[in-house]
Design an enzyme around this catalytic site. Structure first.
Site, PDB file in Angstrom:
ATOM      1  N   LYS A  58       0.817  -1.196   0.000  1.00 16.42           N
ATOM      2  CA  LYS A  58       0.000   0.000   0.000  1.00 16.42           C
ATOM      3  C   LYS A  58       0.852   1.248   0.000  1.00 16.42           C
ATOM      4  CE  LYS A  58      -2.528  -2.624   3.268  1.00 16.42           C
ATOM      5  NZ  LYS A  58      -2.774  -2.810   4.694  1.00 16.42           N
ATOM      6  N   GLY A  59       2.135   1.063   0.316  1.00 18.30           N
ATOM      7  CA  GLY A  59       3.008   2.199   0.594  1.00 18.30           C
ATOM      8  C   GLY A  59       3.178   3.203  -0.531  1.00 18.30           C
ATOM      9  N   ASP A  86       4.373   3.107   6.455  1.00 17.71           N
ATOM     10  CA  ASP A  86       3.725   2.843   7.752  1.00 17.71           C
ATOM     11  C   ASP A  86       4.669   2.236   8.771  1.00 17.71           C
ATOM     12  OD1 ASP A  86       3.874   0.241   6.387  1.00 17.71           O
ATOM     13  OD2 ASP A  86       2.708  -0.472   8.095  1.00 17.71           O
ATOM     14  N   GLU A 138       7.303   2.430  -6.311  1.00 16.30           N
ATOM     15  CA  GLU A 138       7.462   1.823  -4.974  1.00 16.30           C
ATOM     16  C   GLU A 138       7.807   2.917  -3.966  1.00 16.30           C
ATOM     17  OE1 GLU A 138       6.838  -0.148  -2.795  1.00 16.30           O
ATOM     18  OE2 GLU A 138       8.188  -1.865  -2.699  1.00 16.30           O
ATOM     19  N   ASP A 139       7.427   2.703  -2.726  1.00 20.42           N
ATOM     20  CA  ASP A 139       7.715   3.703  -1.699  1.00 20.42           C
ATOM     21  C   ASP A 139       9.198   3.722  -1.328  1.00 20.42           C
ATOM     22  OD1 ASP A 139       7.629   1.195  -0.447  1.00 20.42           O
ATOM     23  OD2 ASP A 139       6.225   1.789   1.121  1.00 20.42           O
ATOM     24  N   LYS A 191      17.333   3.231   0.597  1.00 13.33           N
ATOM     25  CA  LYS A 191      18.290   3.004   1.692  1.00 13.33           C
ATOM     26  C   LYS A 191      19.398   2.126   1.140  1.00 13.33           C
ATOM     27  CE  LYS A 191      15.047   2.533   5.548  1.00 13.33           C
ATOM     28  NZ  LYS A 191      14.558   1.562   6.549  1.00 13.33           N
ATOM     29  N   PHE A 197      14.422   3.841  10.229  1.00  7.96           N
ATOM     30  CA  PHE A 197      13.063   3.419   9.892  1.00  7.96           C
ATOM     31  C   PHE A 197      12.191   4.655   9.722  1.00  7.96           C
ATOM     32  CE2 PHE A 197       8.894   1.661  10.097  1.00  7.96           C
ATOM     33  CZ  PHE A 197       9.038   0.443   9.454  1.00  7.96           C
ATOM     34  N   VAL A 198      11.585   4.792   8.555  1.00  6.72           N
ATOM     35  CA  VAL A 198      10.812   5.998   8.263  1.00  6.72           C
ATOM     36  C   VAL A 198       9.335   5.692   8.010  1.00  6.72           C
ATOM     37  CG1 VAL A 198      12.737   7.366   7.366  1.00  6.72           C
ATOM     38  CG2 VAL A 198      11.492   5.846   5.826  1.00  6.72           C
ATOM     39  N   ASP A 218      14.799  -1.041  -0.120  1.00  2.00           N
ATOM     40  CA  ASP A 218      15.534  -1.353   1.109  1.00  2.00           C
ATOM     41  C   ASP A 218      16.542  -2.462   0.807  1.00  2.00           C
ATOM     42  OD1 ASP A 218      15.951  -1.130   3.932  1.00  2.00           O
ATOM     43  OD2 ASP A 218      14.589  -2.789   4.293  1.00  2.00           O
ATOM     44  N   ARG A 264       0.709   6.418   7.698  1.00  2.00           N
ATOM     45  CA  ARG A 264       0.796   6.556   6.235  1.00  2.00           C
ATOM     46  C   ARG A 264       0.354   7.948   5.789  1.00  2.00           C
ATOM     47  NH1 ARG A 264       1.686   1.469   3.897  1.00  2.00           N
ATOM     48  NH2 ARG A 264       0.748  -0.286   4.987  1.00  2.00           N
TER      49      ARG A 264
HETATM   50  P1  IMP Z   1      12.895  -4.685   0.441  1.00  2.00           P
HETATM   51  O1  IMP Z   1      12.330  -5.881  -0.225  1.00  2.00           O
HETATM   52  O2  IMP Z   1      13.732  -5.027   1.611  1.00  2.00           O
HETATM   53  O3  IMP Z   1      13.604  -3.718  -0.490  1.00  2.00           O
HETATM   54  O4  IMP Z   1      11.692  -4.004   1.156  1.00  2.00           O
HETATM   55  C1  IMP Z   1      10.938  -3.021   0.664  1.00  2.00           C
HETATM   56  C2  IMP Z   1       9.707  -2.912   1.546  1.00  2.00           C
HETATM   57  O5  IMP Z   1      10.057  -2.905   2.953  1.00  2.00           O
HETATM   58  C3  IMP Z   1       9.043  -1.588   1.309  1.00  2.00           C
HETATM   59  O6  IMP Z   1       8.106  -1.705   0.285  1.00  2.00           O
HETATM   60  C4  IMP Z   1       8.412  -1.293   2.646  1.00  2.00           C
HETATM   61  O7  IMP Z   1       7.155  -1.913   2.722  1.00  2.00           O
HETATM   62  C5  IMP Z   1       9.292  -1.962   3.665  1.00  2.00           C
HETATM   63  N1  IMP Z   1      10.210  -1.001   4.330  1.00  2.00           N
HETATM   64  C6  IMP Z   1      11.554  -1.000   4.256  1.00  2.00           C
HETATM   65  N2  IMP Z   1      12.080   0.017   4.980  1.00  2.00           N
HETATM   66  C7  IMP Z   1      11.022   0.672   5.511  1.00  2.00           C
HETATM   67  C8  IMP Z   1      10.920   1.838   6.356  1.00  2.00           C
HETATM   68  O8  IMP Z   1      11.901   2.489   6.753  1.00  2.00           O
HETATM   69  N3  IMP Z   1       9.659   2.214   6.687  1.00  2.00           N
HETATM   70  C9  IMP Z   1       8.544   1.558   6.270  1.00  2.00           C
HETATM   71  N4  IMP Z   1       8.603   0.473   5.486  1.00  2.00           N
HETATM   72  C10 IMP Z   1       9.832   0.028   5.099  1.00  2.00           C
HETATM   73 MG    MG Z   2       5.935  -1.606   0.525  1.00  2.00          MG
END
Ligand code: IMP
Ligand code: MG
Length: 186
Positions: A45-46, A161, A101-102, A133, A154-155, A105, A167
């Site tokens: 949803k982000g 969220d 994408e939000d 990040k 963590f944001v 990470d 959100r």
């Molecule tokens: P990845 O697969 O590790 O790149 O994760 C991406 C997903 O992790 C994002 O779509 C977010 O849902 C979640 N996420 C990673 N870091 C944060 C953060 O700092 N705040 C909120 N959600 C995060």
């Molecule tokens: Mg997400």
């Protein structure tokens, strides 16, 4: 907005900076696809707030679609496994797709989604991530459009969220949980 008991919010990226950067990315996309229609694919949803604002900065015919992805179990970091929770409603074959994408990470989610969408043979596939990040990456991944590179904090806000809250904050904020507990990743 007031923080929940035991949680502290600090603005990391203000609404004004977000608006400026989203406008710039919208212009870049408009330039790159000059006159062609685009399909914005939001990762629920982000990404919904970023997609809503970004779409209005793109001066092209734009359609929307959404998908949802989740990790197996409770930790994406240990399993590294992603599954599709909701697929697209439309075919993307031969279309200009921008995956929105939000936050980027570890890179696990976007690696999975890019492979999935690429296999459906879009004409073009680009990835726009509001936040990146970089130091958290466990799987190499570079987005085509990045709003802001941020440190390993963590944001929340602007779609992101913590336990489904925050959100609707207008700014991207760092959330800290008092009493030594750190926010869970998901
Ligand atoms: P990845 O697969 O590790 O790149 O994760 C991406 C997903 O992790 C994002 O779509 C977010 O849902 C979640 N996420 C990673 N870091 C944060 C953060 O700092 N705040 C909120 N959600 C995060
Ligand atoms: Mg997400």
């Amino acid at each position: 907005m007031k923080a929940h008991a035991g949680e502290r919010l600090t603005v990391l990226i203000s609404r004004a900076r977000i608006a400026r950067r989203v406008r710039e990315i919208g212009r870049e996309i408009t330039r790159e696809f000059h006159g062609e229609p685009v399909l914005l694919v939001g990762v629920l949803k982000g990404a919904c707030i970023f997609l809503a604002d970004l779409s209005r900065e793109i001066a092209l015919d734009a359609s929307f679609d959404f998908l949802a992805a989740g990790s197996y179990g409770h930790s994406a970091e240990t399993s590294g496994q992603v599954r599709l929770l909701k697929d697209l409603d439309t075919s993307i074959e031969g279309r200009n797709v921008i995956l929105v994408e939000d936050i980027l990470d570890t890179g696990v989610t976007l690696n999975y989604l890019e492979r999935l969408l690429r296999a459906r043979q879009p004409k073009a596939l680009r990835v726009a991530a509001l936040l990146d990040k970089t130091e958290r990456r466990t799987q190499a991944f570079e987005a085509d459009y990045v709003g802001f590179r941020i440190p390993n904090r963590f944001v929340v806000g602007y779609g992101l969220d913590y336990a489904e809250r925050y959100r609707n904050l207008r700014d991207v904020c760092v959330v800290e949980v008092e009493s030594g507990r750190r926010p869970r990743k998901k």
